[in-house]
Design a protein around this motif. Structure first.
Motif, PDB file in Angstrom:
ATOM      1  N   LEU A  24       1.128  -1.441   0.271  1.00 33.71           N
ATOM      2  CA  LEU A  24       0.509   0.105   0.006  1.00 33.71           C
ATOM      3  C   LEU A  24       0.602   1.471   0.126  1.00 33.71           C
ATOM      4  CD1 LEU A  24      -2.243   0.802   0.219  1.00 33.71           C
ATOM      5  CD2 LEU A  24      -2.462   0.600   2.348  1.00 33.71           C
ATOM      6  N   SER A  25       0.442   2.177  -0.820  1.00 30.72           N
ATOM      7  CA  SER A  25       1.436   3.095  -1.280  1.00 30.72           C
ATOM      8  C   SER A  25       1.484   3.782   0.586  1.00 30.72           C
ATOM      9  CB  SER A  25       0.793   4.467  -1.688  1.00 30.72           C
ATOM     10  OG  SER A  25      -0.678   4.995  -1.561  1.00 30.72           O
ATOM     11  N   GLN A  26       2.627   4.308   1.084  1.00 26.12           N
ATOM     12  CA  GLN A  26       2.944   5.194   1.920  1.00 26.12           C
ATOM     13  C   GLN A  26       1.905   6.851   2.174  1.00 26.12           C
ATOM     14  OE1 GLN A  26       6.997   7.553   2.098  1.00 26.12           O
ATOM     15  NE2 GLN A  26       7.163   6.796   3.773  1.00 26.12           N
ATOM     16  N   GLU A  27       1.464   7.077   1.117  1.00 27.02           N
ATOM     17  CA  GLU A  27       0.505   8.217   1.389  1.00 27.02           C
ATOM     18  C   GLU A  27      -0.705   7.338   1.782  1.00 27.02           C
ATOM     19  OE1 GLU A  27      -2.062   9.720  -2.254  1.00 27.02           O
ATOM     20  OE2 GLU A  27      -0.613   8.354  -3.404  1.00 27.02           O
ATOM     21  N   VAL A  28      -1.098   6.514   1.756  1.00 25.55           N
ATOM     22  CA  VAL A  28      -2.215   5.917   2.983  1.00 25.55           C
ATOM     23  C   VAL A  28      -1.976   5.538   4.330  1.00 25.55           C
ATOM     24  CG1 VAL A  28      -3.723   3.917   2.575  1.00 25.55           C
ATOM     25  CG2 VAL A  28      -2.984   4.891   0.486  1.00 25.55           C
ATOM     26  N   VAL A  29      -0.499   5.272   4.942  1.00 30.58           N
ATOM     27  CA  VAL A  29      -0.354   4.343   6.035  1.00 30.58           C
ATOM     28  C   VAL A  29       0.523   6.055   6.935  1.00 30.58           C
ATOM     29  CG1 VAL A  29      -0.370   2.174   5.044  1.00 30.58           C
ATOM     30  CG2 VAL A  29       1.377   3.101   5.330  1.00 30.58           C
ATOM     31  N   LEU A  30       0.770   6.184   5.960  1.00 28.96           N
ATOM     32  CA  LEU A  30       1.872   7.495   6.830  1.00 28.96           C
ATOM     33  C   LEU A  30       1.504   9.393   6.729  1.00 28.96           C
ATOM     34  CD1 LEU A  30       4.398   8.693   8.896  1.00 28.96           C
ATOM     35  CD2 LEU A  30       5.654   8.919   6.608  1.00 28.96           C
ATOM     36  N   HIS A  31       0.651   9.335   8.557  1.00 33.31           N
ATOM     37  CA  HIS A  31       0.335  10.546   8.363  1.00 33.31           C
ATOM     38  C   HIS A  31       0.860  12.174   9.447  1.00 33.31           C
ATOM     39  CE1 HIS A  31      -3.068   8.812   5.688  1.00 33.31           C
ATOM     40  NE2 HIS A  31      -3.747   8.100   6.749  1.00 33.31           N
ATOM     41  N   HIS A  32       0.896  12.713   9.119  1.00 34.26           N
ATOM     42  CA  HIS A  32       1.611  13.548  10.516  1.00 34.26           C
ATOM     43  C   HIS A  32       0.219  14.236  11.030  1.00 34.26           C
ATOM     44  CE1 HIS A  32       4.990  12.278   8.970  1.00 34.26           C
ATOM     45  NE2 HIS A  32       5.006  12.503   7.812  1.00 34.26           N
ATOM     46  N   GLU A  33      -0.329  13.347  11.772  1.00 34.70           N
ATOM     47  CA  GLU A  33      -1.240  14.524  12.853  1.00 34.70           C
ATOM     48  C   GLU A  33      -1.931  15.778  11.798  1.00 34.70           C
ATOM     49  OE1 GLU A  33      -1.166  14.862  15.911  1.00 34.70           O
ATOM     50  OE2 GLU A  33       0.434  13.177  15.968  1.00 34.70           O
ATOM     51  N   ARG A  34      -2.081  15.207  10.985  1.00 39.03           N
ATOM     52  CA  ARG A  34      -3.737  15.733  10.329  1.00 39.03           C
ATOM     53  C   ARG A  34      -4.583  15.300   9.889  1.00 39.03           C
ATOM     54  NH1 ARG A  34      -0.914  15.018   4.036  1.00 39.03           N
ATOM     55  NH2 ARG A  34      -1.169  13.172   5.061  1.00 39.03           N
ATOM     56  N   TYR A  35      -5.680  15.670  10.025  1.00 40.22           N
ATOM     57  CA  TYR A  35      -7.885  15.119  10.051  1.00 40.22           C
ATOM     58  C   TYR A  35      -7.644  15.185   8.773  1.00 40.22           C
ATOM     59  CZ  TYR A  35      -8.329  16.088  14.999  1.00 40.22           C
ATOM     60  OH  TYR A  35      -8.025  15.969  15.824  1.00 40.22           O
ATOM     61  N   PHE A  38      -8.675   9.693   5.620  1.00 40.46           N
ATOM     62  CA  PHE A  38      -9.080   9.088   5.248  1.00 40.46           C
ATOM     63  C   PHE A  38      -9.370   9.294   4.199  1.00 40.46           C
ATOM     64  CE2 PHE A  38     -13.287   6.905   3.769  1.00 40.46           C
ATOM     65  CZ  PHE A  38     -12.444   5.571   3.198  1.00 40.46           C
ATOM     66  N   GLU A  39     -10.033  10.395   3.646  1.00 33.40           N
ATOM     67  CA  GLU A  39     -10.266  10.701   2.549  1.00 33.40           C
ATOM     68  C   GLU A  39      -9.857  11.280   2.367  1.00 33.40           C
ATOM     69  OE1 GLU A  39     -11.551  12.247   5.910  1.00 33.40           O
ATOM     70  OE2 GLU A  39     -13.174  11.941   5.829  1.00 33.40           O
ATOM     71  N   ARG A  40      -8.586  11.539   1.669  1.00 36.45           N
ATOM     72  CA  ARG A  40      -7.393  11.881   0.649  1.00 36.45           C
ATOM     73  C   ARG A  40      -7.421  10.562  -0.019  1.00 36.45           C
ATOM     74  NH1 ARG A  40      -6.591  16.137   4.847  1.00 36.45           N
ATOM     75  NH2 ARG A  40      -4.612  14.430   5.529  1.00 36.45           N
ATOM     76  N   SER A  41      -7.466   9.847   0.961  1.00 36.58           N
ATOM     77  CA  SER A  41      -6.249   8.027   0.610  1.00 36.58           C
ATOM     78  C   SER A  41      -7.465   7.643  -0.258  1.00 36.58           C
ATOM     79  CB  SER A  41      -6.611   7.589   1.398  1.00 36.58           C
ATOM     80  OG  SER A  41      -5.425   8.236   2.698  1.00 36.58           O
ATOM     81  N   VAL A  42      -8.526   8.038  -0.747  1.00 37.59           N
ATOM     82  CA  VAL A  42      -9.883   6.904  -0.920  1.00 37.59           C
ATOM     83  C   VAL A  42      -9.486   6.575  -2.748  1.00 37.59           C
ATOM     84  CG1 VAL A  42     -12.279   6.645  -2.403  1.00 37.59           C
ATOM     85  CG2 VAL A  42     -11.748   7.683   0.646  1.00 37.59           C
ATOM     86  N   GLY A  43      -9.041   7.210  -3.230  1.00 40.66           N
ATOM     87  CA  GLY A  43      -8.653   7.160  -4.825  1.00 40.66           C
ATOM     88  C   GLY A  43      -7.493   6.234  -4.333  1.00 40.66           C
ATOM     89  N   ALA A  44      -6.296   5.916  -3.755  1.00 39.32           N
ATOM     90  CA  ALA A  44      -5.582   5.376  -3.350  1.00 39.32           C
ATOM     91  C   ALA A  44      -5.626   4.257  -2.947  1.00 39.32           C
ATOM     92  CB  ALA A  44      -4.314   6.007  -2.613  1.00 39.32           C
ATOM     93  N   ILE A  45      -6.594   3.695  -2.204  1.00 42.01           N
ATOM     94  CA  ILE A  45      -7.405   3.129  -1.395  1.00 42.01           C
ATOM     95  C   ILE A  45      -8.120   1.944  -2.587  1.00 42.01           C
ATOM     96  CG2 ILE A  45      -8.722   1.087  -0.225  1.00 42.01           C
ATOM     97  CD1 ILE A  45      -7.970   3.599   1.956  1.00 42.01           C
ATOM     98  N   GLU A  46      -8.528   2.608  -3.562  1.00 42.70           N
ATOM     99  CA  GLU A  46      -9.494   1.909  -4.983  1.00 42.70           C
ATOM    100  C   GLU A  46      -8.041   1.194  -5.717  1.00 42.70           C
ATOM    101  OE1 GLU A  46     -11.772   4.710  -5.911  1.00 42.70           O
ATOM    102  OE2 GLU A  46     -13.678   4.537  -4.829  1.00 42.70           O
TER     103      GLU A  46
END
Length: 99
Positions: A24-35, A38-46
Motif C-alpha cells: 500500500l502506498s505510503q500516502e495511505v499509511v503515513l499521516h502527520h497529525e492531520r485530520y 482517509f478522505e484524501r486516501s480513497v483514490g489510492a485505496i481504490e
C-alpha cells in the motif's frame, strides 16, 4: 521470552517462482497529525484494490472480494480479531510494561 516478530532467512527456490506482494502506498499509511487523511486516501485505496485484484488473479489465490473489504472485516468486531483484542491484557499479565 516473548517473540516480537518473525524473520525468514534464506534464498528463494528457483524451481518455485514467487511474486512479491504489492505494498500500500505510503500516502495511505503515513499521516502527520492531520485530520481528513482517509478522505484524501480513497483514490489510492481504490487503486490498491485493483492492483491486489490483479495480484490475486496472477498468483491464483482465489480471493473473493476486495483487499479493503478483507482488511475491514479483520477488525470489524471482537470475534474478527481472533484474540488480538486480548493481547494487551496478556502482555501486561506477563509483566511487560506498556505505555
Amino acid at each position: 521470552m516473548f517473540a516480537t516478530f518473525g524473520l525468514c532467512v534464506g534464498w528463494p527456490d528457483p524451481a518455485t517462482p514467487a511474486s512479491i506482494k504489492p505494498r500500500l502506498s505510503q500516502e495511505v499509511v503515513l499521516h502527520h497529525e492531520r485530520y481528513g487523511a482517509f478522505e484524501r486516501s480513497v483514490g489510492a485505496i481504490e487503486a490498491y484494490d485493483r492492483l491486489m485484484e490483479r495480484f490475486y488473479a496472477k498468483e491464483r489465490m482465489g480471493v473473493q472480494g476486495s483487499w479493503s473489504r478483507h482488511s475491514a472485516a479483520r477488525v470489524e468486531s471482537a470475534q474478527a480479531l481472533r484474540g488480538r483484542d486480548r493481547l494487551r491484557a496478556a502482555l501486561l499479565s506477563m509483566g511487560f510494561g506498556l505505555r
